[in-house]
Design an enzyme around this catalytic site. Sequence first.
Site, PDB file in Angstrom:
ATOM      1  N   GLY A 104      -3.673  34.883   6.026  1.00 59.98           N
ATOM      2  CA  GLY A 104      -4.340  36.004   5.778  1.00 59.98           C
ATOM      3  C   GLY A 104      -4.953  36.531   6.815  1.00 59.98           C
ATOM      4  CG  LEU A 107      -2.090  35.859  13.807  1.00 61.94           C
ATOM      5  CD1 LEU A 107      -2.410  34.605  14.747  1.00 61.94           C
ATOM      6  CD2 LEU A 107      -1.484  36.793  14.604  1.00 61.94           C
ATOM      7  N   GLY A 108       1.415  36.289  10.195  1.00 64.30           N
ATOM      8  CA  GLY A 108       2.805  35.898   9.787  1.00 64.30           C
ATOM      9  C   GLY A 108       2.810  34.711   9.064  1.00 64.30           C
ATOM     10  CB  SER A 109       0.206  32.177   8.286  1.00 62.08           C
ATOM     11  OG  SER A 109      -0.046  31.771   6.808  1.00 62.08           O
ATOM     12  CB  SER A 110       2.523  34.286   3.791  1.00 62.99           C
ATOM     13  OG  SER A 110       3.141  35.667   3.913  1.00 62.99           O
ATOM     14  CG  ASP A 152       5.496  40.255   8.755  1.00 66.68           C
ATOM     15  OD1 ASP A 152       5.819  41.235   9.304  1.00 66.68           O
ATOM     16  OD2 ASP A 152       4.442  39.624   8.349  1.00 66.68           O
TER      17      ASP A 152
HETATM   18  O1  PMV Z   1       0.806  40.915   6.296  1.00 65.43           O
HETATM   19  P1  PMV Z   1       0.634  41.267   7.875  1.00 65.43           P
HETATM   20  O2  PMV Z   1      -0.940  41.434   7.938  1.00 65.43           O
HETATM   21  O3  PMV Z   1       1.427  40.413   8.818  1.00 65.43           O
HETATM   22  O4  PMV Z   1       0.937  42.734   7.395  1.00 65.43           O
HETATM   23  C1  PMV Z   1       2.175  43.312   7.234  1.00 65.43           C
HETATM   24  C2  PMV Z   1       2.727  44.710   7.735  1.00 65.43           C
HETATM   25  C3  PMV Z   1       2.551  45.821   6.900  1.00 65.43           C
HETATM   26  O5  PMV Z   1       3.370  46.947   7.672  1.00 65.43           O
HETATM   27  C4  PMV Z   1       1.207  46.173   6.713  1.00 65.43           C
HETATM   28  C5  PMV Z   1       3.146  45.483   5.386  1.00 65.43           C
HETATM   29  C6  PMV Z   1       4.836  45.356   5.682  1.00 65.43           C
HETATM   30  O6  PMV Z   1       5.262  44.859   4.810  1.00 65.43           O
HETATM   31  O7  PMV Z   1       5.423  45.718   6.635  1.00 65.43           O
END
Ligand code: PMV
Length: 318
Positions: A104, A107-110, A152
């Site tokens: 959360g 940094l792309g943890s999920s 991500d």
């Molecule tokens: O979940 P985060 O904090 O890594 O952010 C995702 C990036 C966004 O552009 C906000 C959403 C997306 O799906 O690209």
Amino acid sequence: MKSVASAPGKVILFGEHFVVYGISALLCSIDKRVIVTSQTTDEKMIKIESDIGHIEMSNNSLSIMNESTPKTMKPFLYIIKKTLERFKKDVGIEVKIESEISPGIGLGSSSACCVAAAASITALFEKLSREEILKLAIEAERTIFENTSGADCSVCTFGGLMEYDIKNGFKKINSKADFALVIANSKQTHQTSELVEKVRKFRENNEDLFASLCEQESALVQNALLALEKNDLSRLGLLMSENQAYLERIGVSTGTLDVFIKEAKKTAYGAKITGAGGGGCIIALTDKSNLNQTLANLKNCGECFTAKIDYRGLLDTF
Ligand code: PMV
């Protein structure tokens, strides 16, 4: 049968939020990983264990995922269900998740969890291509974040620097850019979906401004690509700070993050939030000439650490 896979976290160097509306984003994976270990059992039980929760259920119950299923467990259960269906297996699966990346905080943890879990769980039955693993990982991430752009998961799978847009997908950037990032974690967690919704509303109420920011962001990303090509960190840093100004306009920065950015910019080439915002982390661009000083400037700004680009992406052993 046991299988281990790991995937890196990521930062967004340019283009978060605007990427949702078709603008290119630039991302890179970082040298912090999620490691997923899976094994089959004869018990027909599904067991998932991680720092953010655990679950134990019969493999028959996989098809009744509903509102009461803990959100953090949904991607893993989805991957297990799809994998057992695909390979027509009626076995139990135990999954253990270990992470160097807090959840959360952008940094792309999920995404790293989804990619490493998709690789580790499917490899119990067959080694799939990175493309197939990526597809499954994105589907799994959609169980918790329906509108994910997929950027991500793409960078967590393939590693390195990447340009991503919704229409054309990802494109590797072959840059020799040599930089270190100082990351300051505000420890305020965020829900990406809530921030994306906030931006959707902002856009609805500020159509012209948003369209103009999208245009400016698009030009900025092209300039950033040129700066990366030349390893021109001074220019790249200025562009990152400019991107931060757009993110502030759309309301995803916070007072705390603004303070971190001000501190970082005293010595770094530039700084911005990374990811959805509303908390999470900032990144500051440095090299060996200003890395230590930037770390010192940020010592009172949450949890602070350095990261380098990870060029390896998904690994099925580590
Ligand atoms: O979940 P985060 O904090 O890594 O952010 C995702 C990036 C966004 O552009 C906000 C959403 C997306 O799906 O690209």
